[in-house]
Design a protein around this motif. Structure first.
Motif, mmCIF file in Angstrom:
data_model
loop_
_atom_site.group_PDB
_atom_site.id
_atom_site.type_symbol
_atom_site.label_atom_id
_atom_site.label_comp_id
_atom_site.label_asym_id
_atom_site.label_seq_id
_atom_site.Cartn_x
_atom_site.Cartn_y
_atom_site.Cartn_z
ATOM 1 N N GLN A 121 0.813 -1.206 0.000
ATOM 2 C CA GLN A 121 0.000 0.000 0.000
ATOM 3 C C GLN A 121 0.857 1.271 0.000
ATOM 4 O OE1 GLN A 121 -3.384 -0.552 2.484
ATOM 5 N NE2 GLN A 121 -4.402 0.556 0.839
ATOM 6 N N GLU A 132 -7.440 -6.240 -4.858
ATOM 7 C CA GLU A 132 -8.613 -6.554 -4.033
ATOM 8 C C GLU A 132 -9.804 -6.998 -4.880
ATOM 9 O OE1 GLU A 132 -9.345 -7.110 -0.935
ATOM 10 O OE2 GLU A 132 -7.314 -6.763 -0.227
ATOM 11 N N LYS A 133 -9.866 -6.498 -6.138
ATOM 12 C CA LYS A 133 -10.941 -6.942 -7.031
ATOM 13 C C LYS A 133 -10.789 -8.438 -7.346
ATOM 14 C CE LYS A 133 -11.196 -2.503 -9.430
ATOM 15 N NZ LYS A 133 -10.677 -1.856 -10.647
ATOM 16 N N VAL A 135 -9.115 -10.559 -5.435
ATOM 17 C CA VAL A 135 -9.356 -11.249 -4.156
ATOM 18 C C VAL A 135 -10.853 -11.482 -3.965
ATOM 19 C CG1 VAL A 135 -9.290 -10.946 -1.636
ATOM 20 C CG2 VAL A 135 -7.251 -10.448 -2.999
ATOM 21 N N SER A 141 -10.045 -13.906 0.539
ATOM 22 C CA SER A 141 -9.991 -13.091 1.767
ATOM 23 C C SER A 141 -8.587 -12.739 2.243
ATOM 24 C CB SER A 141 -10.773 -13.759 2.907
ATOM 25 O OG SER A 141 -10.130 -14.926 3.348
ATOM 26 N N PRO A 143 -6.748 -9.292 3.121
ATOM 27 C CA PRO A 143 -6.909 -7.838 3.232
ATOM 28 C C PRO A 143 -5.645 -7.096 2.793
ATOM 29 C CG PRO A 143 -6.522 -8.790 5.395
ATOM 30 C CD PRO A 143 -6.602 -9.932 4.427
ATOM 31 N N PRO A 144 -5.754 -5.778 2.472
ATOM 32 C CA PRO A 144 -4.588 -4.997 2.000
ATOM 33 C C PRO A 144 -3.403 -5.055 2.966
ATOM 34 C CG PRO A 144 -6.595 -3.728 1.728
ATOM 35 C CD PRO A 144 -6.986 -4.973 2.461
#
Ligand SMILES: [Zn+2]
Length: 350
Positions: A121, A132-133, A135, A141, A143-144
């Protein structure tokens, strides 16, 4: 070496630790010239950009890790052979599997010994949004906060992105030679491929396959090693497999089996890699404009960065390649379009 280890201490386990540490150090030194030649060529062709000092440091760390993991394991296995001289191969088989799972589990904690990591990030927020798209589409699942940038560029010009760890330690790692240097769409495909290994349970399947395979491999190696000790024991200065020198004969039998079974191992691996390619291409459908073009582009970028042979000898590919050749992968991707005429892919309903 056996006599030397016995002259240093009267305690069995200290003798064993000295003997096996010496064995691992000698084995590492014996392989060093080949390692050096490999690094020499990688530097000449600018795949490796590491300094020689850094390379020596990495080899030293690797040896330290080999000793830390290898010596206790060899002491344990050698003890099992002494304790159950007839059915030891069964005991070794039983303890191998949990050890294998444990080593896979801790591997993410060992990676920072060789590379620096930082949150993806921090420098590539746009890529995190895109990842994330994928994922969300694959339901993995992650997360960033568990997406990392690995500082590979101090050592290599090669490209890569991968997923490692299990459960709470599961993470995405993108090399800094890849993020920002190849188009984000192509990074998404590489990530989709890696997600495929997880979603399609390739690691548990591989462990199950090893469980079945190793049962027969250990049984056959035990018989072969016993024959070698009977036939050559006097010449080699070893009279029984339960001794430390006998244990080295067992390792020799295992390394021969490993060499002979490499094509079988690689055939399974290529099958899984192909499945992951299909999954990856389907995973980016609807997220990137043209999945076929993106995937072919990613393979071209990988092939160019690693200077892969565009047309490898089929026998070499059969014996040594744990992935299909880049040429085969790109050719498949170019023609894979299940969505034409309203169809859908193998792993996704849309
Ligand atoms: Zn893969």
């Amino acid at each position: 070496m056996e006599r030397w280890a016995e002259s240093i201490s009267s305690r069995r386990w200290i003798q064993g630790a000295i003997f096996f540490a010496a064995y691992l150090i000698i084995a590492t030194l014996a392989g060093l010239p080949l390692e050096w030649i490999g690094e020499h060529y990688e530097r000449n062709y600018r795949i490796s950009v590491q300094t020689w000092g850094g390379w020596v440091g990495d080899e030293g760390k690797l040896l330290g890790l080999t000793l830390a993991v290898g010596v206790p394991l060899m002491l344990l296995f050698n003890w099992i052979v002494r304790r159950w001289p007839r059915r030891y191969w069964l005991g070794v088989w039983v303890v191998t599997l949990p050890i294998l799972v444990f080593l896979i589990f801790i591997s993410p904690f060992l990676e920072p010994i060789f590379y620096k990591f930082e949150p993806l990030q921090k420098s590539h927020g746009d890529l995190v949004v895109d990842l994330e798209k994928v994922v969300a589409r694959t339901g993995t699942s992650i997360p960033p906060e568990r997406m990392y940038l690995m500082k590979a560029s101090v050592k290599t010009n090669g490209l890569n992105a991968y997923v490692s760890g299990i459960g709470a330690t599961k993470r995405i790692v993108v090399w800094d030679t890849t993020a920002g240097r190849v188009p984000n769409d192509q990074v998404l495909f590489i990530f989709g491929h890696e997600s495929g290994h997880y979603v399609l349970h390739h690691i548990p399947k591989l462990i199950a396959g090893y469980a079945v395979g190793l049962f027969f491999v250990y049984w056959a190696c035990a018989a072969f090693a016993a024959w070698m000790v009977r036939r050559f024991g006097a010449k080699w200065g070893t009279s029984e497999l339960a001794s430390r020198t006998g244990f080295v004969v067992l390792l020799f039998a295992l390394s021969i089996a490993g060499f002979l079974l490499e094509p079988a191992d690689n055939a399974f691996s290529r099958h899984f890699e192909h499945q992951a390619d299909v999954y990856g291409q389907e995973a980016i459908h609807g997220i990137v404009a043209d999945p076929q073009k993106t995937t072919v582009g990613a393979f071209n970028a990988l092939g160019e960065a690693w200077l892969e042979d565009p047309n490898p000898n089929p026998f070499i590919e059969f014996w040594l390649y744990n992935h299909p050749s880049t040429q085969h992968r790109a050719y498949f991707a170019l023609h894979y379009d299940p969505w034409a005429n309203g169809g859908h892919g193998e792993f996704f309903k849309n």
